[in-house]
Structures are given as structure tokens and as C-alpha cells.
Write an enzyme that holds these catalytic residues in place. Sequence first.
Site, PDB file in Angstrom:
ATOM      1  CE  LYS A 210      -4.191   0.207   1.950  1.00 29.38           C
ATOM      2  NZ  LYS A 210      -5.139   0.096   0.832  1.00 29.38           N
TER       3      LYS A 210
HETATM    4  N1  PMP Z   1      -6.862  -3.873  -3.296  1.00 30.20           N
HETATM    5  C1  PMP Z   1      -6.483  -2.594  -3.222  1.00 30.20           C
HETATM    6  C2  PMP Z   1      -5.693  -2.014  -4.337  1.00 30.20           C
HETATM    7  C3  PMP Z   1      -6.844  -1.817  -2.120  1.00 30.20           C
HETATM    8  O1  PMP Z   1      -6.464  -0.529  -2.041  1.00 30.20           O
HETATM    9  C4  PMP Z   1      -7.654  -2.397  -1.107  1.00 30.20           C
HETATM   10  C5  PMP Z   1      -8.090  -1.564   0.066  1.00 30.20           C
HETATM   11  N2  PMP Z   1      -7.177  -1.624   1.109  1.00 30.20           N
HETATM   12  C6  PMP Z   1      -8.011  -3.742  -1.223  1.00 30.20           C
HETATM   13  C7  PMP Z   1      -7.595  -4.453  -2.338  1.00 30.20           C
HETATM   14  C8  PMP Z   1      -8.819  -4.434  -0.158  1.00 30.20           C
HETATM   15  O2  PMP Z   1      -8.023  -4.715   0.964  1.00 30.20           O
HETATM   16  P1  PMP Z   1      -8.621  -4.772   2.420  1.00 30.20           P
HETATM   17  O3  PMP Z   1      -9.699  -5.762   2.409  1.00 30.20           O
HETATM   18  O4  PMP Z   1      -7.490  -5.167   3.279  1.00 30.20           O
HETATM   19  O5  PMP Z   1      -9.121  -3.400   2.736  1.00 30.20           O
END
Ligand code: PMP
Length: 313
Positions: free
Chosen positions: A161
Site C-alpha cells: 500500500k
Molecule cells: N486492493 C487494493 C488495491 C486496495 O487498495 C484495497 C483496500 N485496502 C483492497 C484491495 C482491499 O483490501 P482490504 O480488504 O485489506 O481493505
Amino acid sequence: MKKLDPPYPYAYFEGKVTKLEKAKIPITVKAFQYGQAIFAGIKGYYEPVSQTVNVFRLQDHYNRMLDAVKIIPFKWNMSYAEFKKIITNLTKKNQVKTNCYYRPNVYSADPTIVPTFTRANDQMSIYMQPLGEYLDTSKGIKVMVSSWLRTPDNSISVKAKVTGLYVNSSLAKYEATNNGYDDAILMNPDGSVCEGSGANIFMVKNKVLYTPPLEANNLAGITRRSILHLAQNELGFETQERKFDRSQLYASDELFFTGTAAQVSWIKSVDQRLIGNGKLGPMTRKIKDLFFNIVQGRDQKYASWLTPIRVSK
Ligand code: PMP
């Protein structure tokens, strides 16, 4: 796109809780110049009767931040106990009375010009935002396959991220919303489906639930992992982590996004082709109902997925 409420007034910045408007960084820092920051997005579900914010899988988000600072070499070694204390204090200080979203960042505040990681002044900040529905989970969303490919993991880590990486998501979301869609599906350079701009993707075909594997340049979503667990262990669905391509998307029976902000957002159409009969499919409905029961604290079996924070004194 829905208009979001303004952020809550207090943030955590440079080691203490402070007014959000005072949480400012100079234009010289690497976080701004080179996108050298990682972030988390954590959801709190507000329960008005007990005035409690139930934070969904807080420790898993913390663990993913620890993984991120192994990949992106930031100096950040805060303990989980300390992190949880800051989240708790901030929630109380902001007198939260809505579903909300926590946005922690670890970033380089070093002002030197060379684009490398100096580990000289790495900081953590957190601000909070009221957040109800990010995508409309009730009526089904319309998405397009983006002309932008997902940045592959061997270019910028997609598991960490990294703020700078989200220019890729922003290009895809911008293109989609400007063309009248709610969101985008990004493909991988090899032609397989990756994920949404800020969410993982699941597909149902002939009663089997598919999602791309973690080798497919996607984020290791915490909601993704939760849904796979529930589908296998509570609903008895056959699940497969397997690559699939654009044609399989169009011919799927059900399709949905998962994410902290997206929750479980079902997809009505892709590139104007209806998915299934264009209605909420039976397997997605079961998954969605179970997920919302859990995050809203109505399923004791999964109480350990929630960290309760009482807002009132
Ligand atoms: N993919 C991306 C690119 C994201 O930014 C997110 C949001 N965090 C997710 C998937 C989903 O991840 P999570 O369930 O951990 O929020």
C-alpha cells in the site's frame, strides 16, 4: 461519486494527538516528492446503543503495516499495544458517532533530494474520516475494464500500500467515473484479472467462488481473506484462488468487490454487459449478509475480529 463528510478534527502527528489543521508536512519531504509513504485503511463500525466503535481486524491491519515496512525500508517499529492505544485515544478524542475510517501513514519526512530511502526521519500519522458506504452495496455497481494495467509487483510492490502506487488506481478510477461507471477492474500485464482500484475481486461460476491468487499483483486484502474463510468454513462453498481472464468476467454468474471501504460491493455489469441476470446473486447475498452481521457485531462467533472502543467516558 458520493460526497464524503470532512475528516474528524483530531489526528495523530509527530508523536502526539493534535488538531488536524496543525498536522502539516513541508513540501520538501520525500513522502511528497517521491511518494515515499505507506498507508492502511481501517474501518470502525459504530454501535449507537453502547456508543462503541468496533474496529474490524485491527491487528491484521497492523501486521500488514509491519510487512509493508519490511518491503519498503521505513524505520517503524511501534508495538501493537502502542498502535492500539493511539487508535483508542484518537477515537475517544474525536467523540466518534458514525461508521469511520482510520488512515494511518508511515512516511519519510526527510527533505534530502536523492530518491532513496534514508530512514533518517520516518514518521507515523493517523487521521480519521466518517465513512458510510464507499460504493453502493445495495443496488449493484457498474464497472469497466480499465485501459490502465495494474503496476506489477516487480515494478512497485503491490503488497505494501505505497501511496505513490495509487496513482495507478487513481488513473483507473478517474477513467471509469468520467465514463459514467462506478469503478474499474484493472488487468495484469499477462491479461489476467487483477482487482478493482481499491478492492479485491471475486467471481462465481457454476457455484464455485474464484478470486485471483496473491501472485496476481493484487493486495493481500484483509476482507478478501475474511470472505475466503467464511465461504469455506461457514457457507460450505467451493473456493479456488486461481487466475481468470476478461472473457470469464463477462460470462460469470456473480461478481463482487471486497475491501475495507468497499465491504462487499456486488457488480451489476462490466463494460455494459450484465453479470448473470443483473441482480444480486444467491452466493453473493449469503456472503454479504454474513459479512455485515459480523462487522456490525451481531455474530458472537466472530467477536474476536472486532476491537471494541467505547467512545463515551
Ligand atoms: N486492493 C487494493 C488495491 C486496495 O487498495 C484495497 C483496500 N485496502 C483492497 C484491495 C482491499 O483490501 P482490504 O480488504 O485489506 O481493505
